[in-house]
Structures are given as C-alpha cells and as structure tokens.
Design an enzyme around this catalytic site. Structure first.
Site, short mmCIF file in Angstrom:
data_model
loop_
_atom_site.label_atom_id
_atom_site.label_comp_id
_atom_site.label_asym_id
_atom_site.label_seq_id
_atom_site.Cartn_x
_atom_site.Cartn_y
_atom_site.Cartn_z
N ASP A 155 -5.09 6.11 1.95
CA ASP A 155 -5.45 4.77 1.52
C ASP A 155 -6.81 4.45 2.12
OD1 ASP A 155 -5.59 1.84 1.50
OD2 ASP A 155 -3.48 1.94 0.92
N HIS B 145 0.81 -1.22 0.00
CA HIS B 145 0.00 0.00 0.00
C HIS B 145 0.85 1.27 0.00
CE1 HIS B 145 -3.99 -1.90 0.74
NE2 HIS B 145 -3.20 -2.88 1.14
#
Length: 167
Positions: A111, A16
C-alpha cells in the site's frame, strides 16, 4: 517448488487491508506456482472476514502494530506508533515469511501509505511496487488539497483530520 515469493504489505487502517487482500488473492490465483505472503497487523488480519477463502499459495503474516502502552491510543496515535516501528517490524515479518516458505521474497507489493517499505525493499535488493487502494475521488482530493483549502477555507489541522493524513 514456487517460482517466486511476493510479499504484499497492507496499511492496517481503514479499508486498506481488505482492498489489497483482494488484489493479493487475484494475483495468487493468476500465478499458482508463486507464493504470496500477505502482511498486516494481527487486528487488521482478523478484520478480514474469517470465511475468506485462502488459496494454497497465499499465507497471512502478522506484523507488529507498534503499540507499546496498555492504553488504547487514538487513531492518529495508533498510526504514528505503527509507522515509528514499521521498518523493524517489517524486516522481522519478512524474515518469518521467508522461513515459513523456504524461499526469499523476490518482490514486495505494498500500500502506498506504507512508503517506508521502499527502504526495506532496497535493503533486500528486491523490487517494490506501490499500490494506491483508495477511491479515485479520494486521490483527486489529496492532489488538490491546497486548492480545496483555499476555496473551503479550512486550516491545516482541519484538512489533516478530514483526510486522515498523518503530517
């Protein structure tokens, strides 16, 4: 003087941070008069290749990982610890980023896995932009988890482990 200060908050597990850091670098190169603070855990920031070129308007800001015991937690435990301490840690790291840059954060890009960022953005009265960093097939699988469970015949625990989903 910068026009704006954008905080980019990465989920510190798997790939991520790397994906979101690429986006942060692209945004910072397109908006040279703005400042970007990239926030993730120390371990996650260290995992970004140290040879990555930082633009002058982007800085790395550590956020606590939430691990409070000396034993090494399992992957699931580490995620749970991170999420449990996330809001307080994020608030502190955002304050540090604002002090370092001499200007308030005007927008938070994060995110989607750190959905709690929305609450902190609301408290700060700034916009929150959630970003999904995963592959399209991963998103498809998550959207169709019930169908996959029915067809494949896996239980909830197996599906959670297979998709690394925190219940």
């Amino acid at each position: 003087m910068t026009e704006s200060h954008v905080a980019v908050v990465a989920f510190p597990f798997s790939s991520h941070a790397g994906s979101l850091f690429s986006l942060a670098r692209a945004m910072s190169s397109l908006a040279p008069s703005s400042h970007f603070s990239f926030l993730s855990t120390k371990h996650s920031l260290a995992s970004l290749n140290s040879t990555l070129h930082l633009l002058s308007n982007i800085s790395l800001v550590p956020i606590l990982d939430g691990v409070t015991s000396p034993h090494v937690p399992s992957h699931v435990e580490a995620i749970e610890m991170f999420l449990k301490s996330f809001k307080d840690s994020l608030r502190e790291s955002l304050k540090a980023a604002e002090l370092a840059q001499g200007c308030k954060v005007s927008c938070i890009v994060s995110d989607l896995f750190v959905w709690l960022t929305a609450d902190v953005a609301d408290e700060m009265a700034v916009k929150w932009v959630p970003v999904r960093t995963g592959a399209p097939l991963d998103l498809y699988a998550r959207l169709h988890a019930d169908f996959i469970r029915e067809v494949v015949g896996v239980g909830d625990e197996d599906l959670v482990e297979a998709f690394s989903i925190v219940p």
